[in-house]
Design a protein around this motif. Structure first.
Motif, mmCIF file in Angstrom:
data_model
loop_
_atom_site.group_PDB
_atom_site.id
_atom_site.type_symbol
_atom_site.label_atom_id
_atom_site.label_comp_id
_atom_site.label_asym_id
_atom_site.label_seq_id
_atom_site.Cartn_x
_atom_site.Cartn_y
_atom_site.Cartn_z
ATOM 1 N N PRO A 5 0.741 -1.108 -0.239
ATOM 2 C CA PRO A 5 0.099 -0.263 0.225
ATOM 3 C C PRO A 5 0.754 1.354 -0.051
ATOM 4 O O PRO A 5 1.874 1.227 0.969
ATOM 5 C CB PRO A 5 -0.287 -0.508 1.517
ATOM 6 C CG PRO A 5 -0.227 -1.297 2.140
ATOM 7 C CD PRO A 5 0.923 -1.928 0.942
ATOM 8 N N LYS A 6 0.263 2.330 -0.611
ATOM 9 C CA LYS A 6 1.253 4.093 0.084
ATOM 10 C C LYS A 6 0.990 4.000 0.706
ATOM 11 O O LYS A 6 0.540 4.704 1.600
ATOM 12 C CB LYS A 6 0.441 4.561 -1.247
ATOM 13 C CG LYS A 6 0.904 6.089 -1.725
ATOM 14 C CD LYS A 6 0.403 6.646 -3.141
ATOM 15 C CE LYS A 6 0.706 7.919 -3.012
ATOM 16 N NZ LYS A 6 0.435 9.188 -2.707
ATOM 17 N N ARG A 7 1.963 4.499 0.859
ATOM 18 C CA ARG A 7 2.397 5.647 2.480
ATOM 19 C C ARG A 7 1.618 6.263 2.641
ATOM 20 O O ARG A 7 1.695 7.441 1.105
ATOM 21 C CB ARG A 7 3.989 5.150 2.197
ATOM 22 C CG ARG A 7 5.072 4.676 2.478
ATOM 23 C CD ARG A 7 4.762 3.482 4.153
ATOM 24 N NE ARG A 7 4.845 3.922 5.043
ATOM 25 C CZ ARG A 7 4.020 4.131 6.219
ATOM 26 N NH1 ARG A 7 3.600 2.762 6.036
ATOM 27 N NH2 ARG A 7 3.994 4.579 7.237
ATOM 28 N N THR A 8 0.919 7.318 3.524
ATOM 29 C CA THR A 8 0.502 8.642 3.968
ATOM 30 C C THR A 8 1.718 9.503 3.548
ATOM 31 O O THR A 8 2.466 9.488 4.060
ATOM 32 C CB THR A 8 -0.435 8.400 5.021
ATOM 33 O OG1 THR A 8 0.858 8.567 5.923
ATOM 34 C CG2 THR A 8 -1.028 7.398 5.476
ATOM 35 N N SER A 9 1.153 10.351 2.898
ATOM 36 C CA SER A 9 2.092 11.333 2.848
ATOM 37 C C SER A 9 1.615 13.294 3.012
ATOM 38 O O SER A 9 2.854 14.275 3.835
ATOM 39 C CB SER A 9 2.600 11.696 1.078
ATOM 40 O OG SER A 9 1.700 11.692 0.530
ATOM 41 N N SER A 10 0.068 13.157 3.401
ATOM 42 C CA SER A 10 -0.245 14.883 3.608
ATOM 43 C C SER A 10 -0.298 15.440 5.233
ATOM 44 O O SER A 10 0.303 13.618 5.551
ATOM 45 C CB SER A 10 -1.626 14.530 2.881
ATOM 46 O OG SER A 10 -2.441 13.994 4.206
ATOM 47 N N THR A 11 -0.234 16.335 4.860
ATOM 48 C CA THR A 11 0.251 16.593 6.091
ATOM 49 C C THR A 11 -0.927 15.503 7.564
ATOM 50 O O THR A 11 -1.268 15.715 8.518
ATOM 51 C CB THR A 11 0.448 17.914 6.662
ATOM 52 O OG1 THR A 11 1.408 18.038 5.897
ATOM 53 C CG2 THR A 11 0.616 18.309 8.202
ATOM 54 N N CYS A 12 -1.577 15.683 7.109
ATOM 55 C CA CYS A 12 -3.323 15.284 8.052
ATOM 56 C C CYS A 12 -3.383 14.143 8.132
ATOM 57 O O CYS A 12 -3.321 14.072 9.364
ATOM 58 C CB CYS A 12 -4.404 15.938 6.915
ATOM 59 S SG CYS A 12 -4.625 17.491 6.690
ATOM 60 N N GLU A 13 -3.240 13.215 7.123
ATOM 61 C CA GLU A 13 -2.744 12.186 6.879
ATOM 62 C C GLU A 13 -1.799 11.129 7.934
ATOM 63 O O GLU A 13 -2.303 10.681 8.837
ATOM 64 C CB GLU A 13 -2.742 11.242 5.623
ATOM 65 C CG GLU A 13 -3.691 11.717 5.049
ATOM 66 C CD GLU A 13 -3.456 10.730 3.372
ATOM 67 O OE1 GLU A 13 -4.504 10.468 2.736
ATOM 68 O OE2 GLU A 13 -2.275 11.379 3.455
ATOM 69 N N ILE A 14 -0.494 12.220 8.050
ATOM 70 C CA ILE A 14 0.694 12.371 8.794
ATOM 71 C C ILE A 14 -0.453 12.341 10.667
ATOM 72 O O ILE A 14 0.361 11.075 11.503
ATOM 73 C CB ILE A 14 2.057 12.861 8.525
ATOM 74 C CG1 ILE A 14 2.764 12.178 7.104
ATOM 75 C CG2 ILE A 14 2.561 12.606 9.180
ATOM 76 C CD1 ILE A 14 3.394 12.763 5.766
ATOM 77 N N ALA A 15 -0.407 13.438 10.698
ATOM 78 C CA ALA A 15 -0.932 13.643 11.842
ATOM 79 C C ALA A 15 -1.319 12.857 12.344
ATOM 80 O O ALA A 15 -1.868 11.869 13.745
ATOM 81 C CB ALA A 15 -1.216 15.070 11.665
#
Length: 135
Positions: A5-15
């Motif tokens: 699966p693709k790793r999360t990259s947006s700031t919101c997803e990371i937070a």
């Protein structure tokens, strides 16, 4: 065809992921891995060096080995051949599970941001709006 699966990259997803990781119970070694109680502080140091959601079972086996080696180093005379051998082994294991400095604070930008966000989320334990797991 990409199977992972693709790793999360947006700031919101990371937070969001960091807060979910911080609210989860501590990572335990797999059931089939023996880890003496004396090695547990090293285990905790290793598994909290990386975002919780990035650990695989294979990584956790190596993390347990790293914890045992780090514990063994404590009993060696600094500068002895055995100390040097164990230190080299610890460095190799740290590279294998990406908990060495370059991986945690260096070039791996996505992992660095996620690890930082998770540490900050753990520090926010006084916030009543964030559910925290048993620790």
């Amino acid at each position: 065809m990409k199977l992972t699966p693709k790793r999360t990259s947006s700031t919101c997803e990371i937070a969001l992921q960091a807060h979910q990781n911080a609210a989860s119970a501590p990572i335990e070694p797999p059931e089939y891995v023996a880890l003496p109680e004396a090695c547990k502080p090293f285990w905790k140091a290793v598994v909290t060096s990386r975002p919780r959601d990035t650990w695989t079972d294979s990584d956790l086996v190596l993390a347990a080995n790293l914890a045992r080696v780090n514990f063994a180093i404590q009993g060696m005379e600094v500068g002895s051949d055995e100390h040097a051998k164990l230190t080299r082994l610890a460095m190799a294991l740290a590279r294998s599970v990406a908990v060495h400095p370059t991986a945690t604070v260096g070039r791996a930008a996505d992992m660095v941001n996620a690890a930082t966000a998770e540490r900050e989320a753990r520090a926010e334990q006084d916030d009543d709006l964030i559910p925290m797991g048993l620790q």
